[in-house]
Design an enzyme around this catalytic site. Sequence first.
Site, mmCIF file in Angstrom:
data_model
loop_
_atom_site.group_PDB
_atom_site.id
_atom_site.type_symbol
_atom_site.label_atom_id
_atom_site.label_comp_id
_atom_site.label_asym_id
_atom_site.label_seq_id
_atom_site.Cartn_x
_atom_site.Cartn_y
_atom_site.Cartn_z
ATOM 1 N N SER A 103 0.924 -1.091 0.027
ATOM 2 C CA SER A 103 -0.086 -0.047 -0.093
ATOM 3 C C SER A 103 0.667 1.333 0.065
ATOM 4 C CB SER A 103 -0.708 -0.051 1.290
ATOM 5 O OG SER A 103 -1.846 1.006 0.991
ATOM 6 N N HIS A 141 -2.259 7.305 -4.654
ATOM 7 C CA HIS A 141 -2.299 6.300 -3.629
ATOM 8 C C HIS A 141 -2.548 4.872 -4.673
ATOM 9 C CE1 HIS A 141 -5.612 3.164 -2.738
ATOM 10 N NE2 HIS A 141 -4.690 2.979 -1.675
ATOM 11 N N ARG A 187 -3.112 -6.127 -3.583
ATOM 12 C CA ARG A 187 -3.488 -7.258 -2.204
ATOM 13 C C ARG A 187 -4.005 -8.365 -2.838
ATOM 14 N NH1 ARG A 187 -7.277 -3.276 -2.352
ATOM 15 N NH2 ARG A 187 -9.446 -3.727 -2.646
ATOM 16 N N GLY A 211 -4.566 -4.104 13.292
ATOM 17 C CA GLY A 211 -3.386 -3.784 12.629
ATOM 18 C C GLY A 211 -2.486 -2.730 13.175
ATOM 19 N N ARG A 212 -1.272 -2.617 12.703
ATOM 20 C CA ARG A 212 -0.408 -1.567 13.303
ATOM 21 C C ARG A 212 -0.906 -0.221 13.120
ATOM 22 N NH1 ARG A 212 4.104 1.160 12.177
ATOM 23 N NH2 ARG A 212 5.511 1.731 14.020
ATOM 24 N N ILE A 213 -1.360 0.657 13.944
ATOM 25 C CA ILE A 213 -1.973 1.979 13.799
ATOM 26 C C ILE A 213 -1.327 2.885 13.057
ATOM 27 C CG2 ILE A 213 -2.912 3.884 14.865
ATOM 28 C CD1 ILE A 213 -4.617 1.435 15.408
ATOM 29 N N GLU A 214 0.333 3.191 13.346
ATOM 30 C CA GLU A 214 0.930 3.897 12.731
ATOM 31 C C GLU A 214 1.153 3.670 11.399
ATOM 32 O OE1 GLU A 214 2.484 6.801 13.657
ATOM 33 O OE2 GLU A 214 1.441 6.566 15.436
ATOM 34 N N SER A 215 1.080 2.258 10.821
ATOM 35 C CA SER A 215 1.087 1.950 9.411
ATOM 36 C C SER A 215 -0.245 2.091 8.997
ATOM 37 C CB SER A 215 1.477 0.467 9.194
ATOM 38 O OG SER A 215 2.700 0.078 10.051
#
Length: 304
Positions: free
Chosen positions: A90, A104, A108, A262-266
């Site tokens: 992404s 963007h 996937r 999932g990982r918030i920062e990502s």
Amino acid sequence: MISKEQIAADYRIIQNEICLALEAVDGTSRFEEEQWQRDGGGGGITRVIQNGNIFEKGGVNFSAVYGQLPDTMKKALKVENDEFFATGVSIVIHPNQPWVPIIHMNIRYFEMPTDDPEKQPLRWFGGGIDLTPHYVIDSDAQYFHAYLKSVCDSCHPEYYHRFKQWADDYFFIKHRNETRGIGGIFYDRLTANDEVTWDDIFEFSKNLGRSFIPIYTELVERNRNTPFTDEHQHWQYLRRSRYAEFNLVYDAGTRFGLETNGRIESILMSLPPTAKWVYNHTPAAGSNEERTLSLLKKGINWAE
């Protein structure tokens, strides 16, 4: 069909290719890398570029995650299986130059295995690429869509028109009654049939991923040296606010990441570093800003 492990490995290669090329385009900044593990299974590699010569903030994320699918996502995806595997790349880039567009892209693959040896796993590909210009430049829009059409046509003659309409509908900010930008292509749950094989679809996915660099390099080089004023940058920040609204309200990938722990920062790396919300802002009549707003609508045929 090729295995999910090979799909993830090829996506990882595409992440590397894109990061190296973007660093070369920017010329000064380098990606910071963070590897992370997901509670429940899998993980990913987040790469972020910040405060560059052209790229104020950008992310190129790879993930390959698995585990138990939450009930909320089972309902959203309309599936009964509990186990899932998902991998993808992404990308979101926010330039500091108002004449260079936001871009963007996402490719996937999703799979839900089965315990029944008589049944194939439930699986599909998804993805897309779309462009959000702060100022719509017709020749750039035409180049962008023509390139995407050529990528789609190499796999199936109906893909571009079908996926372009899908993007128009998907990247629509309902509460603003405008599209996020000039669209692109979007597809989901793409599966093999009598016309295309799984390998065909995987090749299409990779070709789309590898279209990112030639497309964006061309658009950056066309516009990176265009002079801009404080007023242009103010408008850029207003357009970024619309981008943020879409991602926080409508974006399916953001929702999937949050719902699957999932990982918030990502997940939130897609948000711009600076954006502005000005009450009831109306562009001046006859301005480039007014013209841009007039082109943020569905159904414009840029490719022909």
